[in-house]
Design a protein around this motif. Structure first.
Motif, PDB file in Angstrom:
ATOM      1  N   LEU A 264       0.835  -1.203   0.000  1.00 45.20           N
ATOM      2  CA  LEU A 264       0.000   0.000   0.000  1.00 45.20           C
ATOM      3  C   LEU A 264       0.870   1.255   0.000  1.00 45.20           C
ATOM      4  O   LEU A 264       0.611   2.192  -0.758  1.00 45.20           O
ATOM      5  N   SER A 265       1.899   1.270   0.824  1.00 43.56           N
ATOM      6  CA  SER A 265       2.816   2.425   0.831  1.00 43.56           C
ATOM      7  C   SER A 265       3.517   2.574  -0.510  1.00 43.56           C
ATOM      8  O   SER A 265       3.682   3.689  -1.015  1.00 43.56           O
ATOM      9  N   ARG A 266       3.918   1.459  -1.095  1.00 43.40           N
ATOM     10  CA  ARG A 266       4.570   1.528  -2.406  1.00 43.40           C
ATOM     11  C   ARG A 266       3.608   2.078  -3.455  1.00 43.40           C
ATOM     12  O   ARG A 266       4.016   2.849  -4.334  1.00 43.40           O
ATOM     13  N   TYR A 267       2.343   1.682  -3.405  1.00 42.99           N
ATOM     14  CA  TYR A 267       1.337   2.219  -4.334  1.00 42.99           C
ATOM     15  C   TYR A 267       1.240   3.741  -4.201  1.00 42.99           C
ATOM     16  O   TYR A 267       1.200   4.467  -5.190  1.00 42.99           O
ATOM     17  N   ILE A 268       1.144   4.201  -2.966  1.00 40.76           N
ATOM     18  CA  ILE A 268       1.003   5.640  -2.723  1.00 40.76           C
ATOM     19  C   ILE A 268       2.206   6.391  -3.261  1.00 40.76           C
ATOM     20  O   ILE A 268       2.072   7.408  -3.954  1.00 40.76           O
ATOM     21  N   LEU A 269       3.386   5.896  -2.960  1.00 39.90           N
ATOM     22  CA  LEU A 269       4.616   6.537  -3.425  1.00 39.90           C
ATOM     23  C   LEU A 269       4.704   6.515  -4.945  1.00 39.90           C
ATOM     24  O   LEU A 269       5.122   7.499  -5.562  1.00 39.90           O
ATOM     25  N   ALA A 270       4.290   5.416  -5.550  1.00 44.22           N
ATOM     26  CA  ALA A 270       4.316   5.322  -7.010  1.00 44.22           C
ATOM     27  C   ALA A 270       3.342   6.314  -7.632  1.00 44.22           C
ATOM     28  O   ALA A 270       3.682   7.014  -8.587  1.00 44.22           O
ATOM     29  N   CYS A 271       2.127   6.377  -7.100  1.00 40.33           N
ATOM     30  CA  CYS A 271       1.117   7.287  -7.651  1.00 40.33           C
ATOM     31  C   CYS A 271       1.564   8.741  -7.564  1.00 40.33           C
ATOM     32  O   CYS A 271       1.324   9.531  -8.481  1.00 40.33           O
ATOM     33  N   ALA A 272       2.194   9.086  -6.438  1.00 36.54           N
ATOM     34  CA  ALA A 272       2.636  10.466  -6.238  1.00 36.54           C
ATOM     35  C   ALA A 272       4.020  10.730  -6.823  1.00 36.54           C
ATOM     36  O   ALA A 272       4.512  11.862  -6.757  1.00 36.54           O
TER      37      ALA A 272
ATOM     38  N   ARG B  34      -0.461   5.769   6.051  1.00 32.93           N
ATOM     39  CA  ARG B  34      -1.208   7.005   6.345  1.00 32.93           C
ATOM     40  C   ARG B  34      -0.282   8.214   6.262  1.00 32.93           C
ATOM     41  O   ARG B  34      -0.667   9.274   5.749  1.00 32.93           O
ATOM     42  N   PHE B  35       0.939   8.073   6.755  1.00 30.90           N
ATOM     43  CA  PHE B  35       1.926   9.149   6.655  1.00 30.90           C
ATOM     44  C   PHE B  35       2.168   9.514   5.191  1.00 30.90           C
ATOM     45  O   PHE B  35       2.138  10.691   4.814  1.00 30.90           O
ATOM     46  N   PHE B  36       2.358   8.509   4.359  1.00 27.35           N
ATOM     47  CA  PHE B  36       2.595   8.761   2.939  1.00 27.35           C
ATOM     48  C   PHE B  36       1.343   9.313   2.256  1.00 27.35           C
ATOM     49  O   PHE B  36       1.441  10.166   1.365  1.00 27.35           O
ATOM     50  N   ALA B  37       0.164   8.838   2.649  1.00 24.73           N
ATOM     51  CA  ALA B  37      -1.076   9.332   2.049  1.00 24.73           C
ATOM     52  C   ALA B  37      -1.212  10.831   2.283  1.00 24.73           C
ATOM     53  O   ALA B  37      -1.623  11.585   1.382  1.00 24.73           O
ATOM     54  N   LYS B  38      -0.867  11.281   3.475  1.00 23.16           N
ATOM     55  CA  LYS B  38      -0.937  12.719   3.767  1.00 23.16           C
ATOM     56  C   LYS B  38       0.133  13.480   2.996  1.00 23.16           C
ATOM     57  O   LYS B  38      -0.127  14.573   2.482  1.00 23.16           O
ATOM     58  N   GLU B  39       1.314  12.909   2.902  1.00 23.81           N
ATOM     59  CA  GLU B  39       2.383  13.538   2.127  1.00 23.81           C
ATOM     60  C   GLU B  39       1.993  13.672   0.657  1.00 23.81           C
ATOM     61  O   GLU B  39       2.316  14.661   0.001  1.00 23.81           O
ATOM     62  N   ALA B  40       1.262  12.687   0.154  1.00 31.78           N
ATOM     63  CA  ALA B  40       0.925  12.632  -1.271  1.00 31.78           C
ATOM     64  C   ALA B  40      -0.409  13.306  -1.598  1.00 31.78           C
ATOM     65  O   ALA B  40      -0.799  13.356  -2.771  1.00 31.78           O
ATOM     66  N   GLY B  41      -1.115  13.799  -0.592  1.00 33.47           N
ATOM     67  CA  GLY B  41      -2.419  14.400  -0.835  1.00 33.47           C
ATOM     68  C   GLY B  41      -3.491  13.382  -1.149  1.00 33.47           C
ATOM     69  O   GLY B  41      -4.464  13.692  -1.841  1.00 33.47           O
ATOM     70  N   LEU B  42      -3.343  12.167  -0.633  1.00 33.68           N
ATOM     71  CA  LEU B  42      -4.281  11.085  -0.909  1.00 33.68           C
ATOM     72  C   LEU B  42      -5.031  10.633   0.342  1.00 33.68           C
ATOM     73  O   LEU B  42      -5.649   9.567   0.350  1.00 33.68           O
ATOM     74  N   ALA B  43      -5.005  11.449   1.385  1.00 35.24           N
ATOM     75  CA  ALA B  43      -5.653  11.070   2.639  1.00 35.24           C
ATOM     76  C   ALA B  43      -7.115  11.477   2.678  1.00 35.24           C
ATOM     77  O   ALA B  43      -7.885  10.975   3.491  1.00 35.24           O
ATOM     78  N   GLY B  44      -7.534  12.390   1.787  1.00 36.29           N
ATOM     79  CA  GLY B  44      -8.888  12.939   1.823  1.00 36.29           C
ATOM     80  C   GLY B  44      -8.820  14.456   1.812  1.00 36.29           C
ATOM     81  O   GLY B  44      -7.824  15.046   2.254  1.00 36.29           O
ATOM     82  N   ASN B  45      -9.869  15.101   1.325  1.00 35.47           N
ATOM     83  CA  ASN B  45      -9.843  16.552   1.151  1.00 35.47           C
ATOM     84  C   ASN B  45     -10.460  17.321   2.311  1.00 35.47           C
ATOM     85  O   ASN B  45     -10.597  18.543   2.241  1.00 35.47           O
ATOM     86  N   SER B  46     -10.842  16.627   3.362  1.00 35.24           N
ATOM     87  CA  SER B  46     -11.350  17.269   4.574  1.00 35.24           C
ATOM     88  C   SER B  46     -11.120  16.311   5.727  1.00 35.24           C
ATOM     89  O   SER B  46     -10.777  15.134   5.526  1.00 35.24           O
TER      90      SER B  46
END
Length: 206
Positions: free
Chosen positions: A24-32, A76-88
């Motif tokens: 999951l972290s690798r996916y997030i990093l790849a997408c961003a 979750r750390f990477f999701a926030k770094e990548a702007g993929l955690a949610g918009n609110s």
């Protein structure tokens, strides 16, 4: 762009040479397209390395001299770094809840069961009893939207793709009666930078 070679990269993600709980972290990093060191530990080396890691477990993220453990905390750390955690804050909570719901299922899979007949029995029970409830919940939550949360992709969509890939090995076609979720798989898989990661990543069953 991801990177597996050592160098001056801000993130070092350490896990076994498999998808597992680091994917999951690798996916997030790849997408961003966030560069990172994809440090893969071979099983033969793990006994000697194990005592040096927090709780003697992987994955571990090394960043700014800090070691962070727990796969969802890292993601979750990477999701926030990548702007993929949610918009609110509410969307972040929704995405978190969906990720936790998917993770609950993966934790029930009897990975360590050595009796193969018993292992198959337990997996069949999970897919026959628990999975239909999970798919129904996710399908109703998705409705006619493109993404699980709000109007943009979050790490929850990525985790659905990760879990789908693993579950398809255990029970091919398990989500064939869930058209919205199947379409979501295609939508996530068509993201160019993620498609490149999936094509180029080391091959492994899980």
């Amino acid at each position: 762009m991801t990177c597996s070679a050592a160098g001056m990269l801000p993130y070092k993600l350490i896990y076994f040479n498999m998808r597992g709980r680091a994917e999951l972290s690798r996916y997030i990093l790849a997408c961003a397209e966030i560069p990172f060191q994809d440090d893969r530990v071979e099983w033969k080396d793990w006994p000697s390395l194990k005592p040096s890691f927090p709780l003697q477990q992987l994955p571990v993220l090394e960043v700014e001299g800090v070691e962070l453990n727990q796969s969802l905390a890292i993601a979750r750390f990477f999701a926030k770094e990548a702007g993929l955690a949610g918009n609110s804050r509410l969307e972040e909570a929704q995405a978190d809840a969906l990720v936790e719901s998917l993770n609950d299922f993966t934790l029930l899979i009897p990975w360590r069961e050595e009796d193969q007949a018993l292992k198959k029995q337990k997996i069949d029970e999970l897919f026959d009893c628990y999975m239909p409830k999970l798919l129904s919940f996710l399908e109703k939550h998705l409705r006619d939207r493109d993404w699980l949360v709000g109007n943009a992709m979050t790490w929850a969509d990525l985790y659905w793709h990760v879990c789908f890939t693993t579950c398809s090995v255990l029970r091919p076609g398990f989500a064939s009666q869930s058209p919205g979720l199947s379409a979501l798989i295609d939508r996530v898989g068509s993201i160019p930078q993620l498609a490149r990661w999936i094509q180029d990543r080391p091959a492994s069953e899980f």
